[in-house]
Each structure stands twice: as structure tokens, then as C-alpha cells.
Enzyme design. Structure first.
Site, short mmCIF file in Angstrom:
data_model
loop_
_atom_site.label_atom_id
_atom_site.label_comp_id
_atom_site.label_asym_id
_atom_site.label_seq_id
_atom_site.Cartn_x
_atom_site.Cartn_y
_atom_site.Cartn_z
N ASP A 106 0.79 -1.23 0.00
CA ASP A 106 0.00 0.00 0.00
C ASP A 106 0.82 1.29 0.00
OD1 ASP A 106 0.84 0.25 2.73
OD2 ASP A 106 -0.94 -0.79 3.44
N HIS A 121 6.76 -7.45 -1.25
CA HIS A 121 5.68 -7.93 -2.12
C HIS A 121 5.27 -6.89 -3.17
CE1 HIS A 121 4.38 -11.13 1.09
NE2 HIS A 121 5.51 -11.41 0.50
N CYS A 129 4.40 -4.65 -17.09
CA CYS A 129 3.96 -5.46 -18.22
C CYS A 129 4.11 -6.94 -17.84
CB CYS A 129 4.82 -5.13 -19.44
SG CYS A 129 4.53 -6.24 -20.80
N THR A 190 1.58 -9.01 11.41
CA THR A 190 1.62 -10.04 10.37
C THR A 190 1.26 -11.40 10.97
OG1 THR A 190 2.98 -11.23 8.76
CG2 THR A 190 4.15 -10.17 10.58
#
Ligand code: OAD
Length: 247
Positions: A106, A121, A129, A190
Site C-alpha cells: 500500500d 511484495h 507489463c 503479520t
């Protein structure tokens, strides 16, 4: 100091030269971004994130996966950093070698002022692409969903790591190095189940670091952490910063 915070921990942070922090979706929960394993709402309630966040799902139904990320981008676009993000940015200013490792896509850590951030991540605000694996800044709006790469005509996708894909190698190496060389390792918000990030606190433990978990719930790390602080990151992290540097 709140009773949940051991005085020894504040002292340890104050004198530490090397600190690493790993964050997950829980740190953004107080910014209004649902955690990864929370039930999805509205149109998306019948899909499991694990079934949409894969290259196979994208190849099978690129429009569905692109639109799911559009929905998530909308939520993230409205979110602002919360006191937990801000406290980590502040910690970075006090500690000579501070590495922030995040599984979140984010971008809220940078928005809160953190400078050295390893985004394991990827970042949902970036697009790449599918065929060339290169970031694309802009593309002509032809109405096609997903849009196509202006260079090669391939399908565009979010620049995030999907299940079954490799993590950015240099960032992962830097994260492992930070975990193995820190005095204090914070593991915040987490569920500590998705590898390879889930192993980082255990590398830190093995190397002799003090490992501190910040989470309202239990995780596989809870029984092993040196300190398990039960509560919301947006309350506990500012309290930790205050206890270490503002007393
Ligand atoms: P999860 O959704 O698995 O876990 C969120 C954790 O945050 C849980 O342990 C909650 O108890 C905790 N939590 C909730 N509210 C909190 C709060 N206010 N303060 C602190 N903790 C809170 O999210 P992650 O562990 O980030 O990867 O998930 C890891 C990865 O799994 C994600 O990055 C995603 C997914 O697979 C990819 O998409 C590659």
C-alpha cells in the site's frame, strides 16, 4: 509508560544501533485497509484472495484480476498512514541502522516518512507489463481491461508479488541480512505464515536478537518471541517510541 511495555525493552531500543522491523497487513488495518485474511466485502465476497493473486488466475481471467486490484487500489488510495506507521518512521530517525521490511503493497510507510523501506511484495500503485516484467508509467486509454503495454502490447498487471512468484531478489537479500544482524527485531501486524517473510523473525532469533511481536492475536511466532505485545500497532508503537525517547 503503558503497563504492557516492559521497561527493559524501552532501554534496549534506546541503546540499539541496529534494528529491523517486519510489517504486515495489520499495521494498515487502522488506516482502513482490510487485512489480507479478513473476509472480503461487497462484490468480492465470494472470491478468496489466494485464488485471485496468482499468475494463473490472471492468465485465466485478466479482467477479473485487474478489476479486483482496481477495487483494492481504490481502498488504498483513500487510506492515510496511522500512528503506527508514523512511529516506525520516527524510530528510523533515532536508530543509526534501521531497516523496515514490509509485506504490504500500500505504500503507506513511505507516505508516513520512512525512508529505507524494503517492499518485499511490491507496490499496488505501480504497474508492470506481464510479458516484459518491466514497470510501465503510463499507457493510452483504449478502454481495454486490463490495458496494454505501450511498448509490446502485452497485458498490464499490478507490480505486486503473486503466490508462486519470486520476491525481488536484492530486497530479500537485504531483509535477511538486516534480520541476521540486528539487535532488536520488531514483527508487527503479520500472521507470520507466508514465506519467506515468515522466517525473518526466526533468523533474527537464531542470531541472538531480541524479537518483539506486536499483534492483537496469536501467531506461530508468539510462543517464541522475546516479548509479545498484545494490542494494536497504532497504540503500542507510539507508546514504545515515547517510552524509549520521550521520557
Ligand atoms: P494477514 O491478513 O495474514 O495478517 C494480519 C495480521 O495483523 C493478523 O495476525 C492480525 O492479528 C494482525 N492485526 C490486525 N489488526 C492489527 C492491528 N491494529 N495492529 C497490529 N496487528 C493487527 O496479513 P499478512 O501477515 O501481512 O502476500 O499477510 C502476509 C502476506 O500474505 C501478504 O503480504 C499477502 C498474503 O499472501 C502476497 O500477496 C504475496
Amino acid at each position: 509508560m503503558t503497563p504492557a511495555l516492559p521497561a527493559a525493552l524501552a532501554g534496549l531500543l534506546r541503546s540499539a544501533k541496529r534494528v529491523a522491523a517486519l510489517t504486515g497487513a495489520g499495521i494498515s488495518a487502522e488506516s482502513g485497509v482490510p487485512t489480507f485474511r479478513d473476509a472480503q466485502t461487497g462484490l468480492w465476497a465470494r472470491y478468496r484472495p489466494e485464488e485471485l493473486a496468482t499468475p494463473e488466475a490472471f492468465l485465466r481471467d485478466p479482467k477479473l484480476v485487474w478489476e479486483w486490484y482496481e477495487w483494492r487500489r481504490g481502498i488504498v488510495g483513500k487510506a492515510r498512514p496511522n500512528p503506527g506507521h508514523v512511529a516506525l518512521a520516527e524510530m528510523e530517525r533515532h536508530i543509526p541502522h534501521f531497516t523496515l521490511i514490509t509485506q504490504n503493497v500500500d505504500g503507506l510507510h513511505r507516505e508516513a516518512g520512512s525512508r529505507r523501506v524494503l517492499e518485499l511484495h511490491g507496490n499496488i500503485r505501480r504497474t508492470k507489463c506481464f510479458d516484459e516484467n518491466l514497470v510501465v508509467e503510463s499507457w493510452p486509454d483504449t478502454g481495454e481491461v486490463p490495458p496494454r503495454c505501450p511498448r509490446c502490447g502485452g497485458l498490464l498487471r499490478p507490480d505486486v508479488v503473486w503466490f508462486g512468484e519470486m520476491l525481488p531478489e536484492a530486497d530479500l537479500t537485504a531483509a535477511v541480512e538486516a534480520a541476521e544482524n540486528c539487535e532488536v527485531f520488531l514483527c508487527v501486524g503479520t500472521s507470520a505464515v507466508v514465506e519467506p517473510a515468515a522466517s525473518l523473525p526466526f533468523y533474527a532469533l537464531r542470531a541472538g536478537a531480541t524479537v518483539v511481536e506486536v499483534n492483537p492475536g496469536k501467531t506461530p511466532l508468539t510462543g517464541r518471541a522475546s516479548y509479545s505485545l498484545r494490542g494494536a500497532a497504532g497504540e503500542l508503537l507510539p507508546a514504545l517510541v515515547a517510552a524509549a525517547w520521550k521520557h
